[in-house]
Design a protein around this motif. Structure first.
Motif, mmCIF file in Angstrom:
data_model
loop_
_atom_site.group_PDB
_atom_site.id
_atom_site.type_symbol
_atom_site.label_atom_id
_atom_site.label_comp_id
_atom_site.label_asym_id
_atom_site.label_seq_id
_atom_site.Cartn_x
_atom_site.Cartn_y
_atom_site.Cartn_z
ATOM 1 N N VAL A 207 133.270 12.278 40.980
ATOM 2 C CA VAL A 207 134.234 12.955 41.854
ATOM 3 C C VAL A 207 133.533 14.067 42.639
ATOM 4 N N VAL A 208 133.871 14.187 43.927
ATOM 5 C CA VAL A 208 133.233 15.195 44.780
ATOM 6 C C VAL A 208 134.227 16.223 45.328
ATOM 7 N N ASN A 209 135.541 15.971 45.153
ATOM 8 C CA ASN A 209 136.541 16.901 45.686
ATOM 9 C C ASN A 209 137.858 16.692 44.936
ATOM 10 N N ILE A 210 138.589 17.781 44.692
ATOM 11 C CA ILE A 210 139.883 17.703 44.022
ATOM 12 C C ILE A 210 140.921 18.496 44.810
ATOM 13 N N ALA A 211 142.199 18.130 44.638
ATOM 14 C CA ALA A 211 143.282 18.863 45.299
ATOM 15 C C ALA A 211 144.553 18.649 44.498
ATOM 16 N N CYS A 212 145.481 19.612 44.621
ATOM 17 C CA CYS A 212 146.761 19.526 43.920
ATOM 18 C C CYS A 212 147.915 19.834 44.859
ATOM 19 N N GLY A 213 148.978 19.004 44.775
ATOM 20 C CA GLY A 213 150.248 19.351 45.377
ATOM 21 C C GLY A 213 151.074 20.079 44.333
ATOM 22 N N GLN A 214 152.354 20.245 44.586
ATOM 23 C CA GLN A 214 153.211 20.948 43.639
ATOM 24 C C GLN A 214 153.121 20.317 42.256
ATOM 25 N N MET A 215 153.281 18.993 42.179
ATOM 26 C CA MET A 215 153.246 18.300 40.888
ATOM 27 C C MET A 215 152.452 17.005 40.958
ATOM 28 N N CYS A 216 151.431 16.986 41.791
ATOM 29 C CA CYS A 216 150.567 15.802 41.861
ATOM 30 C C CYS A 216 149.111 16.241 41.961
ATOM 31 N N SER A 217 148.206 15.288 41.747
ATOM 32 C CA SER A 217 146.772 15.594 41.728
ATOM 33 C C SER A 217 146.003 14.521 42.492
ATOM 34 N N MET A 218 144.881 14.913 43.081
ATOM 35 C CA MET A 218 144.046 14.007 43.874
ATOM 36 C C MET A 218 142.579 14.206 43.514
ATOM 37 N N ALA A 219 141.806 13.128 43.616
ATOM 38 C CA ALA A 219 140.352 13.211 43.437
ATOM 39 C C ALA A 219 139.688 12.277 44.434
ATOM 40 N N VAL A 220 138.691 12.794 45.164
ATOM 41 C CA VAL A 220 137.885 11.984 46.076
ATOM 42 C C VAL A 220 136.561 11.720 45.389
ATOM 43 N N VAL A 221 136.136 10.461 45.339
ATOM 44 C CA VAL A 221 134.882 10.116 44.669
ATOM 45 C C VAL A 221 133.775 9.899 45.697
ATOM 46 N N ASP A 222 132.536 9.834 45.203
ATOM 47 C CA ASP A 222 131.388 9.801 46.099
ATOM 48 C C ASP A 222 131.314 8.550 46.967
ATOM 49 N N THR A 223 132.070 7.518 46.620
ATOM 50 C CA THR A 223 132.098 6.308 47.445
ATOM 51 C C THR A 223 133.142 6.395 48.557
ATOM 52 N N GLY A 224 133.901 7.496 48.595
ATOM 53 C CA GLY A 224 134.904 7.679 49.626
ATOM 54 C C GLY A 224 136.287 7.210 49.240
ATOM 55 N N GLU A 225 136.456 6.757 47.998
ATOM 56 C CA GLU A 225 137.771 6.331 47.532
ATOM 57 C C GLU A 225 138.593 7.549 47.106
ATOM 58 N N VAL A 226 139.931 7.402 47.161
ATOM 59 C CA VAL A 226 140.835 8.473 46.744
ATOM 60 C C VAL A 226 141.668 7.990 45.561
ATOM 61 N N TYR A 227 141.716 8.818 44.504
ATOM 62 C CA TYR A 227 142.513 8.506 43.324
ATOM 63 C C TYR A 227 143.607 9.560 43.183
ATOM 64 N N VAL A 228 144.799 9.112 42.809
ATOM 65 C CA VAL A 228 145.958 10.003 42.775
ATOM 66 C C VAL A 228 146.730 9.813 41.475
ATOM 67 N N TRP A 229 147.466 10.853 41.051
ATOM 68 C CA TRP A 229 148.332 10.752 39.884
ATOM 69 C C TRP A 229 149.365 11.882 39.911
ATOM 70 N N GLY A 230 150.460 11.675 39.179
ATOM 71 C CA GLY A 230 151.515 12.682 39.123
ATOM 72 C C GLY A 230 152.780 12.261 39.841
ATOM 73 N N TYR A 231 153.484 13.244 40.384
ATOM 74 C CA TYR A 231 154.794 13.036 41.002
ATOM 75 C C TYR A 231 154.666 12.375 42.365
ATOM 76 N N SER A 232 155.584 11.406 42.633
ATOM 77 C CA SER A 232 155.536 10.714 43.922
ATOM 78 C C SER A 232 156.916 10.510 44.524
ATOM 79 N N GLY A 233 157.850 11.410 44.221
ATOM 80 C CA GLY A 233 159.213 11.273 44.706
ATOM 81 C C GLY A 233 159.353 11.275 46.206
#
Length: 513
Positions: A207-233
């Motif tokens: 992982v090369v970058n992380i970010a958070c919304g109110q109740m969700c989380s994001m991770a950008v990996v070195d291949t340029g893919e984005v992974y997400v988890w948490g709230y998605s209402g």
């Protein structure tokens, strides 16, 4: 002549003198809370973060690496050991000696700070274990968080409203805190009281970058893919649905697109690609996606900010505001801007995205740690200091006591009358020196590059001998000053004899006593 800035005494009582040539000021004038600071204090701020439910708290560092806090101190979020508000800056003594590398905050608020050494400290609101110290007691002072992180170096931190993420130098993500929607990524909805590594799909990813919304989380990996988890209402995970995601999931709609960074608002997401393109998804009731309407977007959607390449995106989990900066320096904003809904990117007169949040976000809080841009310009004097004893650029070597000292003929000839004559017809690139010791001769050559000396009084006697031999009168005075300042009972007789021998009695031999 350099324009001098005022002397400023921190609570340590140590004055700091700054000059315009030695530092750049951090412009915090657009943040209302800084009107509580004096002009002298403002001139010494190097980093700052405005946070809190109303933008009424601030943490800042000064040019001499002291940390100060100011504001309403809700839930002890200033880290001072109490919950008393303060209208005057107070120094955060518990972090003395620590250099702040990055910082984030939650809605409570709670604060997560990483030092330049990669240590993590947390304090403030803790009803959901978002401090990661294993309790739910509010933290009134910074607490070092080492559980599962003791051998890790943290390089980035991110906070949602009540959960925390950190990124380590080896590309691992750890999370803790509120987990009602799976935002910790543990596979359950139980709150996480201590740092836990986020695995699943991220297990073998860097992982090369992380970010958070109110109740969700994001991770950008070195291949340029984005992974997400948490709230998605509101579709803020970009997976096409509104179901929560308790473990990391790749955003498949971005297949073939290399993402570099992600930024999360309260319930919307922006990502920046390696080609300078912006994709958005999630909530859009304030126009924060910049699509020209107020319809939520469950999938990544490209938006056109300007024909120029985008180099920076900005959002904050406590606001519905978005901003971006182009390669040409233009700053755009959209979303909730001072109560208005701006549904398309709007060109501002600002030079940085931080000012968008200072002037138009609700609340007016920092989306990142404000930091003085590094000034990589070196003065002539600084450049010369760097080149002393540099074998890569030198064209002359002095062999003294079996060791080499690297120098530059042209500088020596400019700076010293002795070398002007001795190097005039000297074609060799090695000069053997036996009259003086290595420490003394090295100090002499360094003086020609720096105009200063750093020697013990005993070695200064030898350098005084050299200065006399080469007729370097200013160097003689520096040596005499060093001897005066370093005299003690053990060396007094020897130093006094040397001083008399080298004619220092002109400055009064009694001055050495």
């Amino acid at each position: 002549m350099e324009e001098e800035l005022p002397l400023f005494c921190g609570e340590s009582g140590k004055p700091v003198q700054a000059t315009l040539s030695s530092l750049k000021m951090l412009d915090v004038g657009k943040w209302p809370i800084f009107s509580l600071c004096s002009e002298e204090e403002l001139q010494l701020i190097r980093q700052a973060c405005v946070f809190g439910s109303a933008g009424n708290e601030v943490l800042y560092t000064t040019v001499n690496d002291e940390i100060f806090v100011l504001g309403t101190n809700c839930c002890g979020c200033l880290g001072l050991g109490d919950v008393q508000s303060t209208i005057e800056p107070r120094r955060l003594d518990s972090l003395t000696g620590k250099k702040v590398a990055c910082l984030s905050y939650g809605s409570g608020p709670h604060v997560v700070l990483a030092t330049s050494e990669g240590e993590v400290f947390t304090w403030g609101h803790n009803a959901y274990s978002q401090l990661g110290n294993g309790t739910t007691n509010h933290g009134l002072v910074p607490c070092h968080i080492s559980t599962n992180l003791s051998n890790k170096r943290v390089i980035e931190v991110a906070c949602g409203s009540y959960h925390s993420l950190v990124l380590t130098s080896d590309g691992e993500v750890f999370a803790w805190g509120y987990n009602n929607s799976g935002q910790v990524g543990s596979g359950s909805t139980a709150n996480q009281p201590i740092p836990r590594r986020v695995t699943g799909c991220l297990q073998n990813k860097v992982v090369v970058n992380i970010a958070c919304g109110q109740m969700c989380s994001m991770a950008v990996v070195d291949t340029g893919e984005v992974y997400v988890w948490g709230y998605s209402g509101n579709g803020q995970l970009g997976l096409g649905g509104s179901g929560n995601q308790p473990t990391p999931c790749r955003v498949a709609a971005l297949q073939g697109i290399r993402v570099q960074r992600a930024a999360c608002g309260y319930a919307h997401t922006l990502v920046l690609t390696d080609e300078g393109q912006v994709y958005v998804w999630g909530a859009n009731s304030y126009g924060q996606l910049g699509t020209g309407n107020k319809s939520n977007q469950p999938y990544p959607t490209p938006i056109i900010v300007e024909k120029d390449r985008i180099i920076e995106i900005a959002a904050c989990h406590s606001t519905h505001t978005s901003a971006a900066k182009t390669q040409g320096g233009h700053v755009y904003m959209w979303g909730q801007c001072r109560g208005q809904s701006v549904v398309l990117p709007h060109l501002t007169h600002f030079s940085c995205t931080d000012d968008v949040f200072a002037c138009f976000a609700s609340p007016a809080v920092s989306w990142r740690l404000l930091t003085v841009e590094p000034d990589d310009h070196l003065t002539v004097a600084e450049s010369l200091k760097r080149e002393f004893d540099n074998p890569n650029t030198a064209d002359l070597k002095f062999l003294v006591d079996g060791k080499y000292i690297y120098a530059h003929k042209v500088l020596l000839k400019i700076r010293c009358e002795h070398f002007r004559s001795s190097l005039e017809d000297h074609e060799d690139d090695i000069v053997e020196m036996s009259e003086f010791s290595y420490p003394v001769y090295r100090a002499f050559l360094e003086y020609l590059y720096t105009d200063s000396i750093s020697l013990s009084p005993e070695e200064a006697v030898g350098l005084l001998d050299l200065a006399t031999f080469y007729r370097e009168n200013r160097l003689k005075k520096l040596c005499q000053q060093t001897i005066k300042q370093g005299i003690c009972e053990e060396n007094a007789i020897a130093l006094l004899s040397a001083a008399v021998k080298y004619d220092a009695q002109k400055n009064s031999a009694s001055g050495f006593a």
